[in-house]
Enzyme design. Sequence first.
Site, PDB file in Angstrom:
ATOM      1  N   LYS A  18       0.807  -1.216   0.000  1.00 49.15           N
ATOM      2  CA  LYS A  18       0.000   0.000   0.000  1.00 49.15           C
ATOM      3  C   LYS A  18       0.847   1.276   0.000  1.00 49.15           C
ATOM      4  O   LYS A  18       0.343   2.350  -0.290  1.00 49.15           O
ATOM      5  CB  LYS A  18      -0.957  -0.020   1.187  1.00 49.15           C
TER       6      LYS A  18
HETATM    7  C1  LIG Z   1      -4.482  -4.557   1.909  1.00 49.42           C
HETATM    8  C2  LIG Z   1      -3.759  -5.856   1.886  1.00 49.42           C
HETATM    9  C3  LIG Z   1      -4.195  -6.916   1.059  1.00 49.42           C
HETATM   10  C4  LIG Z   1      -5.454  -6.836   0.244  1.00 49.42           C
HETATM   11  O1  LIG Z   1      -5.344  -5.966  -0.866  1.00 49.42           O
HETATM   12  P1  LIG Z   1      -6.655  -5.505  -1.650  1.00 49.42           P
HETATM   13  O2  LIG Z   1      -6.172  -4.548  -2.673  1.00 49.42           O
HETATM   14  O3  LIG Z   1      -7.548  -4.862  -0.630  1.00 49.42           O
HETATM   15  O4  LIG Z   1      -7.271  -6.721  -2.235  1.00 49.42           O
HETATM   16  C5  LIG Z   1      -3.442  -8.071   1.012  1.00 49.42           C
HETATM   17  N1  LIG Z   1      -2.328  -8.205   1.779  1.00 49.42           N
HETATM   18  C6  LIG Z   1      -1.896  -7.222   2.585  1.00 49.42           C
HETATM   19  C7  LIG Z   1      -0.683  -7.462   3.409  1.00 49.42           C
HETATM   20  C8  LIG Z   1      -2.578  -6.018   2.664  1.00 49.42           C
HETATM   21  O5  LIG Z   1      -2.135  -5.045   3.476  1.00 49.42           O
END
Ligand SMILES: *Cc1c(COP(=O)(O)O)cnc(C)c1O
Length: 431
Positions: A107
Site C-alpha cells: 500500500k
Molecule cells: C491490503 C492488503 C491486502 C489486500 O489488498 P486488496 O487490494 O484490498 O485486495 C493483502 N495483503 C496485505 C498485506 C494487505 O495489506
Amino acid sequence: MNYFSLNHKAANVNFEQATINGIAPDKGLYFPEKLIPLEQSFFENIEKMSNTQIAYEVIRQFIATSIPEQELSNIIEETLNFEFPLVKIEEDTYALELFHGPTMAFKDVGARFMARCLRYFNRSKKDEKIKVLVATSGDTGGAVANGFLRVKGVEVIILYPSGKVSTIQEKQLTTLGQNIIALEVDGTFDDCQAMVKQAFLDEDLKELNLTSANSINIARWLPQMFYFFFAYRDLKHLNKNMVFSVPSGNFGNICAGMLAKKLGLPIEFFIASTNINDTVALFLKSGAYQAKPSTATISNAMDVGDPSNFVRIQQLYNNEIETLKKDFSSYSFTDEETKNAMKKIYSTANYISDPHGAVGYLGWQKTKEKFPNSIGVFLETAHPVKFLDTVEETLQTKIEIPQQIKAVIDKKKRSLNIKNYKELKAFLTLG
Ligand SMILES: *Cc1c(COP(=O)(O)O)cnc(C)c1O
C-alpha cells in the site's frame, strides 16, 4: 481522460477532481472512460526501461492534463524509491516482494503516489485544507500516515479498531503526529468503515473537503498497476506465459493488475486468493453476489466480506461473468491451510512468507496444473515482521526486525478514543 461513476448518476470528472472527490457524489466508484492500449514498441523495449520510465508510460493517459509532465515524473520518482524484487520459490513459482517501502506493505506505492498528487493539487490553496478520512484493518493506516506525513494542506484522520491491529501496525499509524491523527474506535473494522462511509454521506460535512485514501480512490488504485509491469519485464526472458495470484481483500490490487492486462500486458490468468472471506469465490459459482459480514483470520488485511473494487473488475469485463471467468478465478483458504503453506515454503525454499503471501502461494498451487507451461507469480504483499506473532509461532523461528520497524517501535502512541459516529462528527466539525 475523464472518469465516470459506476452508479452512472454523477458527472464525469478529470483525474484531479476524481482524486479530490474520492468517491463520486452518487456514491459510485470512478472508472476511466476509455483505455488506450500501450504501443507494441513499449513491450518490445521494456527490458531496457527503468521502473520510473515504465510507471510514467503506464500512468500517463490516466493523468492527462491534471499534472504537467515534469511534475508527474517527479511524483513517480519520489513514489518509487524502493525495490520490487522477484524471488524464486520453486520451479515456475516466484514471489513478487512488494514490501520494501517505508511501512513494508504494497500500500506504500498507492499511498505515496496519492499523497504527492494531492500536494500538487493543493499547491496554490492557502487556507483550504483537504481532510483524508480512512478506515484501516491494519496496513492502510500506516501506509497512508507515512505517505501523507507533512504534506501541506492535507490532514489525515485514521480510524482503527482498538485492540484488533498488530502492535507494529498500531505504532505505524499512531506515532507520527503532525498532520496525522489516529482515532481509536471501540469496535470492529466494519464499524470504522461504516463510520467513514456515513461521514462521506453526511450533508452537514459537505464543506469539509473530505476524501478517501482507500483503494476506491483512483490515485491510490491506479499506481498499483506498476509492479505487474516490473515483474513482466524481469521475467520476460524466460519466454513463458505468466499467471498472477493476488492475495485479495478489497480486490484493488488484483483489479489494477487486470487493468494492466487491458493495456496490453500479456498476463494469461489472474487468481484472487482469499482467506475464508469468500464472497467472490461464491459469486463465481452461483452468479449471485451476496456480501457478508467479515470473519477474522490470521491474514487480517484481507478480512473483507464486501470487496469494494469488485464492481470495477466486473466493469472491465462488461459485467459478463463468463468472459470474466476466462481470465479470472478465486479460491479461498482456511487459516490452517495458510499456516501449512507457510511451513512448507519455509522448509522447502527456506523462505519466510507472511500469511497473506502464503494465501497467494496456495492459489497458484491450486491452479498450477491447468497451466503447465506458465510461471506463477504470487504477490508477497507485506513483510512477515508485520505479523510477527503469527509468523514466529507458526515457523518456530525469530524474525529480524528491519530498520523501518525499529524506527517506530519505541515511539509513543498517540490516539483519541471514539465510540460512535456522533463523536466522529463532533471531532470533524470542531477539530
Ligand atoms: C491490503 C492488503 C491486502 C489486500 O489488498 P486488496 O487490494 O484490498 O485486495 C493483502 N495483503 C496485505 C498485506 C494487505 O495489506
